[in-house]
Scaffold this motif. Structure first.
Motif, mmCIF file in Angstrom:
data_model
loop_
_atom_site.group_PDB
_atom_site.id
_atom_site.type_symbol
_atom_site.label_atom_id
_atom_site.label_comp_id
_atom_site.label_asym_id
_atom_site.label_seq_id
_atom_site.Cartn_x
_atom_site.Cartn_y
_atom_site.Cartn_z
ATOM 1 N N SER A 1 0.756 -1.250 -0.052
ATOM 2 C CA SER A 1 0.060 -0.069 0.006
ATOM 3 C C SER A 1 0.760 1.351 0.082
ATOM 4 O O SER A 1 0.353 2.179 -0.575
ATOM 5 C CB SER A 1 -0.930 0.089 1.238
ATOM 6 O OG SER A 1 -0.234 0.236 2.334
ATOM 7 N N PHE A 2 2.151 1.154 0.479
ATOM 8 C CA PHE A 2 2.900 2.155 0.578
ATOM 9 C C PHE A 2 3.769 2.633 -0.675
ATOM 10 O O PHE A 2 4.181 3.719 -0.800
ATOM 11 C CB PHE A 2 3.949 2.245 1.631
ATOM 12 C CG PHE A 2 3.306 2.395 2.999
ATOM 13 C CD1 PHE A 2 3.015 3.694 3.456
ATOM 14 C CD2 PHE A 2 3.300 1.368 3.787
ATOM 15 C CE1 PHE A 2 2.415 3.808 4.640
ATOM 16 C CE2 PHE A 2 2.744 1.414 4.969
ATOM 17 C CZ PHE A 2 2.418 2.929 5.491
ATOM 18 N N TYR B 1 2.479 5.863 -2.956
ATOM 19 C CA TYR B 1 3.053 7.122 -2.743
ATOM 20 C C TYR B 1 3.727 7.757 -3.572
ATOM 21 O O TYR B 1 3.653 9.032 -3.954
ATOM 22 C CB TYR B 1 3.285 7.292 -1.052
ATOM 23 C CG TYR B 1 2.358 7.071 -0.244
ATOM 24 C CD1 TYR B 1 1.329 8.150 -0.037
ATOM 25 C CD2 TYR B 1 2.303 6.060 0.581
ATOM 26 C CE1 TYR B 1 0.232 7.976 0.752
ATOM 27 C CE2 TYR B 1 1.015 5.870 1.639
ATOM 28 C CZ TYR B 1 0.217 6.904 1.428
ATOM 29 O OH TYR B 1 -0.828 6.559 2.380
ATOM 30 N N TYR C 1 2.338 9.534 -6.558
ATOM 31 C CA TYR C 1 1.502 10.825 -6.428
ATOM 32 C C TYR C 1 2.502 11.927 -7.067
ATOM 33 O O TYR C 1 2.266 13.106 -7.300
ATOM 34 C CB TYR C 1 1.246 11.199 -5.015
ATOM 35 C CG TYR C 1 -0.021 10.287 -4.299
ATOM 36 C CD1 TYR C 1 -0.848 10.219 -5.209
ATOM 37 C CD2 TYR C 1 0.240 9.633 -3.070
ATOM 38 C CE1 TYR C 1 -2.118 9.376 -4.524
ATOM 39 C CE2 TYR C 1 -0.883 8.827 -2.758
ATOM 40 C CZ TYR C 1 -1.958 8.855 -3.395
ATOM 41 O OH TYR C 1 -2.985 8.063 -3.009
ATOM 42 N N THR D 1 -5.495 10.139 -9.291
ATOM 43 C CA THR D 1 -5.007 10.329 -8.027
ATOM 44 C C THR D 1 -6.206 9.592 -7.004
ATOM 45 O O THR D 1 -5.764 8.930 -5.906
ATOM 46 C CB THR D 1 -5.111 12.062 -7.674
ATOM 47 O OG1 THR D 1 -3.958 12.216 -8.673
ATOM 48 C CG2 THR D 1 -4.332 12.224 -6.093
ATOM 49 N N SER E 1 -5.423 6.746 -4.511
ATOM 50 C CA SER E 1 -5.692 6.783 -3.001
ATOM 51 C C SER E 1 -6.510 5.509 -2.500
ATOM 52 O O SER E 1 -6.302 5.218 -1.335
ATOM 53 C CB SER E 1 -6.383 8.113 -2.761
ATOM 54 O OG SER E 1 -6.653 8.179 -1.491
ATOM 55 N N SER F 1 -4.487 2.289 -2.393
ATOM 56 C CA SER F 1 -3.757 2.418 -1.352
ATOM 57 C C SER F 1 -4.160 2.099 0.095
ATOM 58 O O SER F 1 -4.131 1.277 0.583
ATOM 59 C CB SER F 1 -3.123 3.812 -1.228
ATOM 60 O OG SER F 1 -2.242 3.775 -0.414
ATOM 61 N N TRP F 2 -5.335 3.020 0.289
ATOM 62 C CA TRP F 2 -6.292 2.798 1.590
ATOM 63 C C TRP F 2 -6.791 1.516 1.507
ATOM 64 O O TRP F 2 -6.797 0.765 2.745
ATOM 65 C CB TRP F 2 -7.061 3.821 1.932
ATOM 66 C CG TRP F 2 -6.363 5.167 2.248
ATOM 67 C CD1 TRP F 2 -5.951 6.245 1.675
ATOM 68 C CD2 TRP F 2 -5.827 5.256 3.751
ATOM 69 N NE1 TRP F 2 -5.370 6.955 2.549
ATOM 70 C CE2 TRP F 2 -5.005 6.615 3.739
ATOM 71 C CE3 TRP F 2 -5.726 4.364 4.931
ATOM 72 C CZ2 TRP F 2 -4.517 6.864 4.861
ATOM 73 C CZ3 TRP F 2 -5.181 4.955 5.897
ATOM 74 C CH2 TRP F 2 -4.441 5.961 5.962
#
Length: 83
Positions: free
Chosen positions: A27-28, A31, A34, A51, A55, A58-59
């Motif tokens: 999940s990281f 980043y 972005y 984006t 997001s 990822s979450w």
């Protein structure tokens, strides 16, 4: 004669923990994307959509990893972040 006795949550718990931690780590990886998104030659609406999707991805992966790893995963992550 019975097979070996497996403690409650034995191998399945360990596999879930490892899968959960892997999901949290993955999940990281979103980043860095972005930083790259503003430099894409796309419309502003498309950049915003990308984006938002990144997001949510990822979450969602982080939450799934947290669920899979359980309390052990939470404690492991907390120890890593305190370093």
């Amino acid at each position: 004669m019975q097979g070996p006795v497996v403690p409650p949550g034995g191998p399945d718990r360990r596999i879930r923990f490892k899968a959960g931690v892997a999901c949290i780590a993955v999940s990281f990886l979103v980043y860095p994307a972005y930083v790259a998104i503003p430099f894409l030659s796309l419309s502003s609406t498309t950049k915003l959509t990308i984006t938002l999707i990144a997001s949510i991805l990822s979450w969602g992966t982080f939450c799934a990893g947290s669920y899979l790893s359980g309390r052990d995963g939470y404690e492991w992550l907390k120890r890593r972040l305190r370093r």
